[in-house]
Design a protein around this motif. Structure first.
Motif, PDB file in Angstrom:
ATOM      1  N   SER A   1      -4.021 -10.359  -4.714  1.00  0.00           N
ATOM      2  CA  SER A   1      -3.479 -10.177  -6.064  1.00  0.00           C
ATOM      3  C   SER A   1      -2.505 -11.281  -6.456  1.00  0.00           C
ATOM      4  O   SER A   1      -2.103 -11.362  -7.610  1.00  0.00           O
ATOM      5  CB  SER A   1      -2.781  -8.815  -6.158  1.00  0.00           C
ATOM      6  OG  SER A   1      -1.690  -8.741  -5.265  1.00  0.00           O
TER       7      SER A   1
ATOM      8  N   TYR B   1      -5.880   0.627  -2.544  1.00  0.00           N
ATOM      9  CA  TYR B   1      -4.819   1.512  -3.034  1.00  0.00           C
ATOM     10  C   TYR B   1      -4.150   0.916  -4.277  1.00  0.00           C
ATOM     11  O   TYR B   1      -3.832  -0.269  -4.322  1.00  0.00           O
ATOM     12  CB  TYR B   1      -3.769   1.743  -1.946  1.00  0.00           C
ATOM     13  CG  TYR B   1      -2.485   2.339  -2.494  1.00  0.00           C
ATOM     14  CD1 TYR B   1      -2.427   3.678  -2.846  1.00  0.00           C
ATOM     15  CD2 TYR B   1      -1.370   1.534  -2.713  1.00  0.00           C
ATOM     16  CE1 TYR B   1      -1.268   4.217  -3.388  1.00  0.00           C
ATOM     17  CE2 TYR B   1      -0.208   2.071  -3.253  1.00  0.00           C
ATOM     18  CZ  TYR B   1      -0.161   3.408  -3.597  1.00  0.00           C
ATOM     19  OH  TYR B   1       0.990   3.931  -4.149  1.00  0.00           O
ATOM     20  N   LYS B   2      -3.918   1.784  -5.284  1.00  0.00           N
ATOM     21  CA  LYS B   2      -3.331   1.343  -6.546  1.00  0.00           C
ATOM     22  C   LYS B   2      -1.966   1.984  -6.818  1.00  0.00           C
ATOM     23  O   LYS B   2      -0.994   1.290  -7.107  1.00  0.00           O
ATOM     24  CB  LYS B   2      -4.292   1.673  -7.698  1.00  0.00           C
ATOM     25  CG  LYS B   2      -3.803   1.254  -9.072  1.00  0.00           C
ATOM     26  CD  LYS B   2      -4.837   1.627 -10.134  1.00  0.00           C
ATOM     27  CE  LYS B   2      -4.385   1.212 -11.525  1.00  0.00           C
ATOM     28  NZ  LYS B   2      -5.398   1.597 -12.555  1.00  0.00           N
ATOM     29  N   SER B   3      -1.882   3.329  -6.730  1.00  0.00           N
ATOM     30  CA  SER B   3      -0.631   4.004  -7.091  1.00  0.00           C
ATOM     31  C   SER B   3      -0.613   5.404  -6.489  1.00  0.00           C
ATOM     32  O   SER B   3      -1.617   5.890  -5.955  1.00  0.00           O
ATOM     33  CB  SER B   3      -0.490   4.088  -8.615  1.00  0.00           C
ATOM     34  OG  SER B   3      -1.554   4.857  -9.175  1.00  0.00           O
TER      35      SER B   3
ATOM     36  N   ASP C   1      -8.267   1.471  -6.866  1.00  0.00           N
ATOM     37  CA  ASP C   1      -9.172   0.580  -7.586  1.00  0.00           C
ATOM     38  C   ASP C   1     -10.509   0.542  -6.846  1.00  0.00           C
ATOM     39  O   ASP C   1     -10.595   0.880  -5.666  1.00  0.00           O
ATOM     40  CB  ASP C   1      -8.588  -0.833  -7.664  1.00  0.00           C
ATOM     41  CG  ASP C   1      -7.442  -0.926  -8.655  1.00  0.00           C
ATOM     42  OD1 ASP C   1      -7.485  -0.227  -9.680  1.00  0.00           O
ATOM     43  OD2 ASP C   1      -6.509  -1.717  -8.402  1.00  0.00           O
TER      44      ASP C   1
END
Length: 471
Positions: free
Chosen positions: A324, A376-378, A391
Motif C-alpha cells: 500500500s 485485512y481492512k478494518s 478487501d
C-alpha cells in the motif's frame, strides 16, 4: 626472412579482421524476445570509428550509426506489435544475423533461491506437480527463456553469460519455476510471445542488487566493505550483483518485474521498508519505465529458528505494508504454500500463477480475474467480539459455516490463545472471539513463522497473515 615477414603480415591482418568483427552482448542471440511497442536499444562493439548498419526485418528499415573510439555503438529501435519470427542484421561490412526473433512481452525475474529454484526442483526438494509441464514442454511454443549466470563484480561489467533458449523439456526443467509458471499462464492467456529473463542468486540480499548511487542515500547500508578485495558472501554484499548481473543489461526494454526475495533480509524488516522502495525506483529508472509494474512474493510460512517465533511474521507484515506504500506493485500471498521444514516451499505453480493473476488483471487490464487473496481492512468491536472486514472478498469468503483456523486472540494479559472465528454469511466479514477473553486487545491471523490457516476468498486465494491492535 621474407617468409617470416609475410607470415607476420598475414597474422596481423587476420588479427585485425577478427578484432574488427561486430560483436553483440549475450542478451542479443538467436531465439530472443524483444518487448513489443517499445524503444529497444541494440548495442555492441566493432572496430573504432566504423560505420555500422542495422536492418530490422519486420519493416525492412535500415539504421546507421558510427562506433566510437573504443568501438562501442548503439542503436535505438522501436518494435512493432507482437509477432515474428524476424531477423536483425548488424553489419560493419560483414553481416551478423540474429535469427528467430520474436516480438512480445518480456519480464525480468529476480531474487534469491526461491526465484532461482528450477522447475525440476532442488535435490530432495521437488516442485509439486511440475513434471507434467516438463514432459509437455514444446520448443515450437512462443515462450523463450534466458538465465543470467551468477556473477559479481566491484565495478559495472559490460556483459553477462547466458543465452536465449526454446522451451524444450530440458530447458524448462532447469529454468526458474516461479518465473516459468508465471510465463506459462501469461503466454497461454495473452496468445503472444513471452520472454522471461531469470536473474537470481541463492541467498542474495536485496542490497546486492542495488547500485552504489541508490544505496548512498540509505546510511544504514555500509558501503565501506566495497574497499575489500575479497568477499566471502558476494551475493550479500551491496552493489556486487547489480554490477555483475543487472548493469550489463541496461538498454533492454521489459514490460515488468517479478521479485521473489526477502528471506536473507528477514532479520531487519525496518531496513527493508527503506530498501525495497529504493530498488523499485532504481529499476523503473534503469528500464526507462517510471510506472513499470513490480510484482513480488510474500515469503512463505517456514519454521526458521522456531515455528512459533515472530521474525518471519514481522517481515511478512513489512511486505504487506509495502503493497500500500509503493505505487503499482502487487504481492502474491503464500499463506497456504509454505513448508515447515524447508525454506524452499514446493508450491511454485501457485506462486507463478498468482503473480500472473496480478499481471493479467492490473497490467493487461483483463476484467473478471481475482488477483489477490483477502487482506485485512478494518475492525469494529461489539463487546468481546471483533468483526473484521477484508478487501478482495467482495464475492464472499470461505469456508462458510465452518470454524476458521489460524486465528489467535489476546486480552489485557497479553497471552495469545486460539480464537473462534466464523465468516458472517455471504459477506466480506469475519467475527472473532473467545469466551476466555472479555476485552480483546489484539487479534492475529497466521502471525507466526509457520502457522497455517484456511481463510480464502471465492477464487480460493488465501488471506495474508496480519495482526490487529484493538484500541
Amino acid at each position: 626472412m621474407k617468409m617470416k615477414i609475410g607470415i607476420l603480415a598475414v597474422f596481423i591482418w587476420v588479427s585485425l579482421a577478427i578484432s574488427a568483427k561486430v560483436t553483440l552482448p549475450a542478451i542479443f542471440t538467436d531465439h530472443m524476445v524483444l518487448q513489443q511497442q517499445a524503444v529497444n536499444k541494440i548495442w555492441g562493439k566493432a572496430e573504432s570509428n566504423r560505420s555500422i548498419e542495422l536492418l530490422t526485418s519486420w519493416d525492412n528499415k535500415t539504421y546507421t550509426v558510427k562506433s566510437n573510439t573504443q568501438g562501442y555503438f548503439q542503436f535505438e529501435i522501436t518494435t512493432p506489435s507482437a509477432g515474428g519470427p524476424y531477423t536483425l542484421t548488424v553489419s560493419d561490412g560483414e553481416p551478423l544475423i540474429i535469427n528467430d526473433i520474436l516480438i512480445g512481452e518480456v519480464w525480468f525475474c529476480s531474487g534469491q533461491s526461491n526465484m532461482e529454484m528450477p522447475v525440476k526442483g532442488y535435490r530432495g526438494q521437488p516442485v509439486v506437480g511440475s513434471h507434467p509441464y516438463i514432459v509437455s514442454a514444446d520448443e515450437k511454443r512462443p515462450l523463450r527463456l534466458f538465465t543470467v549466470k551468477n556473477a559479481w563484480s566491484k565495478e559495472p561489467k559490460d556483459d553477462v553469460e547466458g543465452h536465449w533458449s526454446l522451451s524444450s523439456s530440458k530447458e524448462v526443467a532447469d529454468f526458474s519455476a516461479a518465473a516459468y509458471f508465471f510465463g506459462n499462464l501469461l503466454q497461454e492467456k495473452l496468445g503472444v510471445p513471452v520472454g522471461l529473463i531469470n536473474c537470481s542468486w541463492s541467498a542474495s540480499k536485496i542490497e546486492a542488487w542495488m547500485s552504489r548511487e541508490t544505496l548512498k542515500n540509505i546510511p544504514e547500508v555500509d558501503l565501506s566493505v566495497l574497499k575489500n578485495t575479497e568477499f566471502g558472501y558476494p551475493n550479500g554484499t551491496p552493489t556486487l550483483l547489480h554490477n555483475g548481473m543487472v548493469k550489463p543489461l541496461e538498454g533492454i526494454a521489459v514490460k515488468g518485474i517479478l521479485w521473489y526475495q526477502g528471506e536473507a533480509n528477514s532479520n531487519d524488516p525496518a531496513l527493508y521498508k527503506k530498501l525495497f522502495p529504493a530498488l523499485v525506483s532504481q529499476w523503473r529508472s534503469f528500464f526507462r519505465s517510471p510506472d513499470m509494474p513490480f510484482y513480488y512474493v510474500q515469503i512463505a510460512p517456514w519454521q526458521s529458528g522456531n515455528k512459533d517465533e515472530l521474525d518471519w511474521a514481522l517481515f511478512r507484515e513489512c511486505q504487506l505494508q509495502l503493497m500500500s506504500e509503493v505505487p503499482n506493485v502487487g504481492m502474491a500471498i503464500t499463506t497456504d504454500a509454505g513448508s515447515e521444514k524447508f525454506i524452499h516451499p514446493p508450491h511454485k505453480i501457485k506462486v507463478g500463477e498468482r503473480l500472473a493473476y496480478w499481471a493479467l488483471a492490473k497490467t493487461y487490464g483483463i476484467e473478471g480475474i481475482t488477483y489477490s487473496g483477502p487482506i485485512y481492512k478494518s475492525y469494529k468491536l461489539d463487546g468481546n467480539v471483533a468483526e473484521l472486514t477484508f478487501d478482495y472478498g467482495s464475492d464472499g469468503l470461505n469456508p462458510e459455516k465452518e470454524q476458521l483456523e489460524g486465528f489467535e486472540i489476546a486480552g489485557s494479559n497479553g497471552v495469545f490463545i486460539p480464537a473462534k472465528a466464523e465468516i458472517i454469511e455471504g459477506s466480506d466479514r469475519v467475527k472473532v472471539w473467545s469466551e476466555s477473553v472479555d476485552k480483546p486487545v489484539e487479534i492475529r491471523y497466521c502471525f507466526r513463522n509457520y502457522k497455517m490457516g484456511n481463510l480464502t476468498n471465492n477464487a480460493g486465494l488465501p488471506a495474508s497473515p496480519f495482526r490487529v491492535i484493538i484500541k
